[in-house]
Scaffold this motif. Structure first.
Motif, short mmCIF file in Angstrom:
data_model
loop_
_atom_site.label_atom_id
_atom_site.label_comp_id
_atom_site.label_asym_id
_atom_site.label_seq_id
_atom_site.Cartn_x
_atom_site.Cartn_y
_atom_site.Cartn_z
N MET A 1 7.66 4.11 -3.78
CA MET A 1 9.00 4.36 -3.40
C MET A 1 9.81 3.01 -3.89
O MET A 1 11.57 4.03 -4.48
N LYS A 2 9.86 1.60 -4.02
CA LYS A 2 10.41 1.34 -4.84
C LYS A 2 10.78 1.47 -5.88
O LYS A 2 12.08 1.36 -6.62
N THR B 1 4.06 12.32 5.08
CA THR B 1 4.43 12.81 4.68
C THR B 1 5.65 13.20 4.00
O THR B 1 5.88 11.90 3.70
N LEU B 2 5.62 14.16 3.18
CA LEU B 2 7.25 14.44 2.20
C LEU B 2 8.10 15.28 2.81
O LEU B 2 7.48 16.26 2.85
N THR C 1 3.41 15.55 -7.82
CA THR C 1 2.78 14.44 -9.33
C THR C 1 2.74 12.98 -9.36
O THR C 1 1.78 12.76 -10.08
N LEU C 2 4.13 12.40 -9.20
CA LEU C 2 4.87 11.59 -8.79
C LEU C 2 3.89 10.78 -7.80
O LEU C 2 2.89 9.85 -7.82
N LEU C 3 3.78 10.94 -6.72
CA LEU C 3 3.81 10.69 -5.35
C LEU C 3 1.81 10.53 -5.35
O LEU C 3 1.51 9.81 -4.77
N VAL C 4 1.49 11.82 -5.45
CA VAL C 4 -0.13 11.65 -5.52
C VAL C 4 -0.87 10.63 -6.56
O VAL C 4 -1.91 9.78 -6.16
N GLN C 5 -0.06 9.57 -7.40
CA GLN C 5 -0.80 8.39 -8.23
C GLN C 5 -1.11 7.71 -6.73
O GLN C 5 -1.97 6.41 -7.33
N VAL C 6 -0.69 7.92 -5.72
CA VAL C 6 -1.20 7.13 -4.33
C VAL C 6 -2.90 7.14 -4.26
O VAL C 6 -3.23 6.04 -3.96
#
Length: 222
Positions: A112-113, A185-186, A202-207
């Protein structure tokens, strides 16, 4: 936690109150061809000495710091495939199962940051993405101009100051959660940007990576 994470989508139509799940929608984007070899970076002349310490600049510039490019190819075209009248897309991230029945959530704040905070959309990044996509989606039939949602990114730049109109809700970092439960959630906060929610998947599933590491480490000492 060994299995692939799950990012569920929900669509909210403009009229009515029903919510329906949306399955994978790839269209023909997955079959798009890569840029022809003639358009790629040329190797140095054999007679030309190459400095091994010289930094290699990618043909398309710094793509890893461009939010417009940090997505799967097929998601670039998803804006054409949503049902007419869609205004909100609500998605959630969960562990669908694996070796352990508990998951230690970790890593979301970094993404996020690092990628989503403040003005992350600029005219330069939009132009860079357009140049790339014109090559990436090119084929014998030419380039279809509406594949890249340029006007929508311009909307975010002009109307939102380059800040992404999204809302993320998540369990606190380090929380141990039973698997098959929502971790975060988003959703979009501007009805014109319903397409943005899953563009960022695509980016956030890297979590899943830091969460997996944290889950494994916890199990090794518990």
């Amino acid at each position: 936690f060994g299995s692939r994470p799950f990012f569920q989508r929900r669509l909210v139509p403009r009229l009515g109150f029903t919510r329906s799940a949306m399955g994978t929608c790839m269209g023909n984007a997955g079959a798009m061809q890569a840029p022809p070899a003639s358009k790629c970076q040329k190797p140095p002349d054999e007679k030309e000495a190459v400095d091994p310490n010289q930094e290699v600049v990618p043909l398309w510039g710094d793509t890893f710091n461009n939010i417009v490019l940090l997505t799967d190819s097929y998601k670039v075209t998803h804006h054409l495939q949503y049902p007419p009248g869609t205004t909100v897309v609500y998605s959630y991230f969960e562990s669908r199962g694996g070796a352990y029945e508990e998951v230690c959530m970790f890593g979301l704040q970094y993404f996020m940051k690092r990628y989503l905070t403040g003005q992350v959309v600029t005219q330069e990044k939009i132009d860079q993405a357009e140049t790339y996509f014109k090559q990436h989606f090119a084929g014998p039939w030419g380039y279809q101009e509406n594949l890249f949602n340029k006007d929508a990114w311009k909307y975010i730049l002009d109307k939102k100051g380059g800040k992404l109109p999204i809302q993320i809700k998540a369990v606190p970092e380090g929380t141990v959660v039973p698997y098959k439960n929502v971790l975060f959630t988003l959703e979009n906060t501007d009805t014109e940007c319903y397409w943005l929610t899953n563009y960022l998947e695509t980016l956030l599933v890297q979590v899943w990576y830091p969460t997996t590491v944290c889950t494994l480490d916890r199990k090794s000492v518990v």
